[in-house]
Design a protein around this motif. Structure first.
Motif, PDB file in Angstrom:
ATOM      1  N   ASP A 211       0.806  -1.215   0.000  1.00  0.00           N
ATOM      2  CA  ASP A 211       0.000   0.000   0.000  1.00  0.00           C
ATOM      3  C   ASP A 211       0.837   1.262   0.000  1.00  0.00           C
ATOM      4  O   ASP A 211       0.304   2.377   0.088  1.00  0.00           O
ATOM      5  CB  ASP A 211      -0.911   0.003   1.230  1.00  0.00           C
ATOM      6  CG  ASP A 211      -0.121  -0.054   2.514  1.00  0.00           C
ATOM      7  OD1 ASP A 211       0.944  -0.655   2.507  1.00  0.00           O
ATOM      8  OD2 ASP A 211      -0.571   0.514   3.528  1.00  0.00           O
ATOM      9  N   ILE A 212       2.155   1.132  -0.071  1.00  0.00           N
ATOM     10  CA  ILE A 212       3.011   2.316  -0.071  1.00  0.00           C
ATOM     11  C   ILE A 212       3.773   2.403  -1.389  1.00  0.00           C
ATOM     12  O   ILE A 212       4.129   1.371  -1.983  1.00  0.00           O
ATOM     13  CB  ILE A 212       4.010   2.314   1.110  1.00  0.00           C
ATOM     14  CG1 ILE A 212       5.029   1.179   0.963  1.00  0.00           C
ATOM     15  CG2 ILE A 212       3.274   2.217   2.436  1.00  0.00           C
ATOM     16  CD1 ILE A 212       6.157   1.256   1.978  1.00  0.00           C
ATOM     17  N   PRO A 213       4.033   3.623  -1.879  1.00  0.00           N
ATOM     18  CA  PRO A 213       4.805   3.765  -3.120  1.00  0.00           C
ATOM     19  C   PRO A 213       6.249   3.310  -2.924  1.00  0.00           C
ATOM     20  O   PRO A 213       6.822   3.472  -1.840  1.00  0.00           O
ATOM     21  CB  PRO A 213       4.753   5.275  -3.397  1.00  0.00           C
ATOM     22  CG  PRO A 213       3.643   5.804  -2.554  1.00  0.00           C
ATOM     23  CD  PRO A 213       3.559   4.915  -1.366  1.00  0.00           C
ATOM     24  N   PHE A 214       6.817   2.753  -3.961  1.00  0.00           N
ATOM     25  CA  PHE A 214       8.223   2.383  -3.955  1.00  0.00           C
ATOM     26  C   PHE A 214       8.853   2.978  -5.205  1.00  0.00           C
ATOM     27  O   PHE A 214       8.486   2.628  -6.324  1.00  0.00           O
ATOM     28  CB  PHE A 214       8.397   0.861  -3.949  1.00  0.00           C
ATOM     29  CG  PHE A 214       9.837   0.423  -3.987  1.00  0.00           C
ATOM     30  CD1 PHE A 214      10.599   0.379  -2.836  1.00  0.00           C
ATOM     31  CD2 PHE A 214      10.439   0.060  -5.192  1.00  0.00           C
ATOM     32  CE1 PHE A 214      11.926  -0.016  -2.870  1.00  0.00           C
ATOM     33  CE2 PHE A 214      11.761  -0.333  -5.241  1.00  0.00           C
ATOM     34  CZ  PHE A 214      12.505  -0.380  -4.063  1.00  0.00           C
ATOM     35  N   VAL A 215       9.800   3.898  -5.009  1.00  0.00           N
ATOM     36  CA  VAL A 215      10.422   4.604  -6.130  1.00  0.00           C
ATOM     37  C   VAL A 215      11.911   4.331  -6.137  1.00  0.00           C
ATOM     38  O   VAL A 215      12.597   4.528  -5.127  1.00  0.00           O
ATOM     39  CB  VAL A 215      10.170   6.131  -6.026  1.00  0.00           C
ATOM     40  CG1 VAL A 215      10.898   6.866  -7.138  1.00  0.00           C
ATOM     41  CG2 VAL A 215       8.679   6.422  -6.073  1.00  0.00           C
ATOM     42  N   ASN A 216      12.397   3.863  -7.274  1.00  0.00           N
ATOM     43  CA  ASN A 216      13.821   3.599  -7.457  1.00  0.00           C
ATOM     44  C   ASN A 216      14.436   4.780  -8.199  1.00  0.00           C
ATOM     45  O   ASN A 216      14.046   5.092  -9.324  1.00  0.00           O
ATOM     46  CB  ASN A 216      14.007   2.310  -8.269  1.00  0.00           C
ATOM     47  CG  ASN A 216      15.447   1.843  -8.279  1.00  0.00           C
ATOM     48  OD1 ASN A 216      16.350   2.560  -7.866  1.00  0.00           O
ATOM     49  ND2 ASN A 216      15.672   0.640  -8.764  1.00  0.00           N
TER      50      ASN A 216
END
Length: 309
Positions: free
Chosen positions: A54-59
């Motif tokens: 439910d949380i964004p994951f940005v690389n």
């Protein structure tokens, strides 16, 4: 694409615990993992992103431009429609999530400063020509690096709330277990992920419960004294270490469902906060005044029995 389960990763208990604490209290300011190549640092972070879907994951790629990171004005909209529209950058996309940078030591000093400022203040100003717009950006910053490829500046290193050192395992049984699990995953990822599905769900629920109770965890005066003594003994600069020690110990207590912080919680997390800030002579390791209770061996960071599949 199936991600390697977070709970299936073995030999990374310190890193997993530090990441978990930052998920419970994002105010800890993120985690820096320093260690050898090929020790599963990236796999561990990606596993965390799958665990908390439910949380964004940005690389954030090392070669990302300033516009890609911070955002920019959409020129086509401005020219054709005569109105201002902002194209959000990676920092804004990571709001309420995780911003991950592999080889963080190779990122430009300017972008590193901006990232750390945003992580500390909860956002940043996008400045473009006549445009000055505040962008919300509260995220957990996770950086991984191999110190052999260059170090972070000390002032940047201090801005990471927690840090862990990861080395190649020398225990034969542990190495065998890591390889066995990786081969099993590569052979049938779906079956492997299914095997750890219940553990993933349990850990996710545990993190959510800890977030909920975090503010109600009590900190008694003797714990403040223990933390102050530790920071004085380690000769840390400023008060950031004191604050982070207290926050991390509170998150650790919440993770274990405790109503109050104990010195065992401080012992469990002190290395995460002090290892990259201490000016103490190597080899001397002061700890809090109270030893861990006999039943504390099942906490993260303690030796664990490895479950085979």
């Amino acid at each position: 694409m199936i991600t390697y389960p977070f709970t299936a990763i073995c030999g990374q208990e310190d890193f997993k615990l530090a990441l978990t604490l930052c998920m419970i209290d994002p105010g800890l300011g993120g985690v820096l993992a320093l260690g050898d190549k090929g020790t599963g640092k990236t796999t561990t972070v990606r596993g965390l992103s799958h665990l908390l879907q439910d949380i964004p994951f940005v690389n954030l790629p090392i070669g990302a431009t300033e516009d890609r990171v911070l955002g920019t004005v959409k020129l086509d909209v401005l020219l054709n429609e005569k109105r201002l529209e902002i194209q959000p950058g990676l920092l804004a996309a990571a709001h309420h999530g995780v911003l991950y940078i592999d080889e963080v030591n190779l990122l430009s000093d300017y972008l590193m400063d901006v990232l750390l400022d945003a992580a500390a203040t909860g956002g940043y100003y996008l400045e473009r020509d006549t445009v000055s717009q505040w962008m919300e950006s509260r995220f957990c910053l996770v950086g991984t690096m191999n110190p052999e490829e260059g170090n972070l500046r000390p002032q940047l290193l201090d801005r990471f709330g927690l840090s862990v050192h990861i080395s190649t395992p020398t225990d034969k049984a542990l190495r065998m277990e890591i390889v066995q699990r990786r081969v099993a995953f590569d052979t049938d990822a779906a079956a492997f992920a299914k095997h750890f599905r219940d553990e993933e769900a349990l850990l996710s629920a545990r993190i959510v419960a800890a977030r909920t109770m975090l503010a109600s965890v009590k900190i008694l005066p003797d714990i403040y004294e223990v933390v102050s003594e530790l920071c004085i003994q380690h000769q840390v600069e400023g008060m950031r270490a004191d604050i982070l020690l207290m926050k991390a110990a509170r998150a650790h207590a919440a993770y274990h469902g405790q109503a109050r912080v104990t010195t065992a919680d401080v012992d469990a997390i002190q290395a995460f906060v002090l290892s990259h800030r201490s000016k103490q002579t190597p080899g001397s390791q002061p700890s809090s005044r109270e030893s861990k209770p006999s039943g504390a061996g099942d906490k993260e960071g303690e030796p664990k029995k490895v479950n085979r599949i």
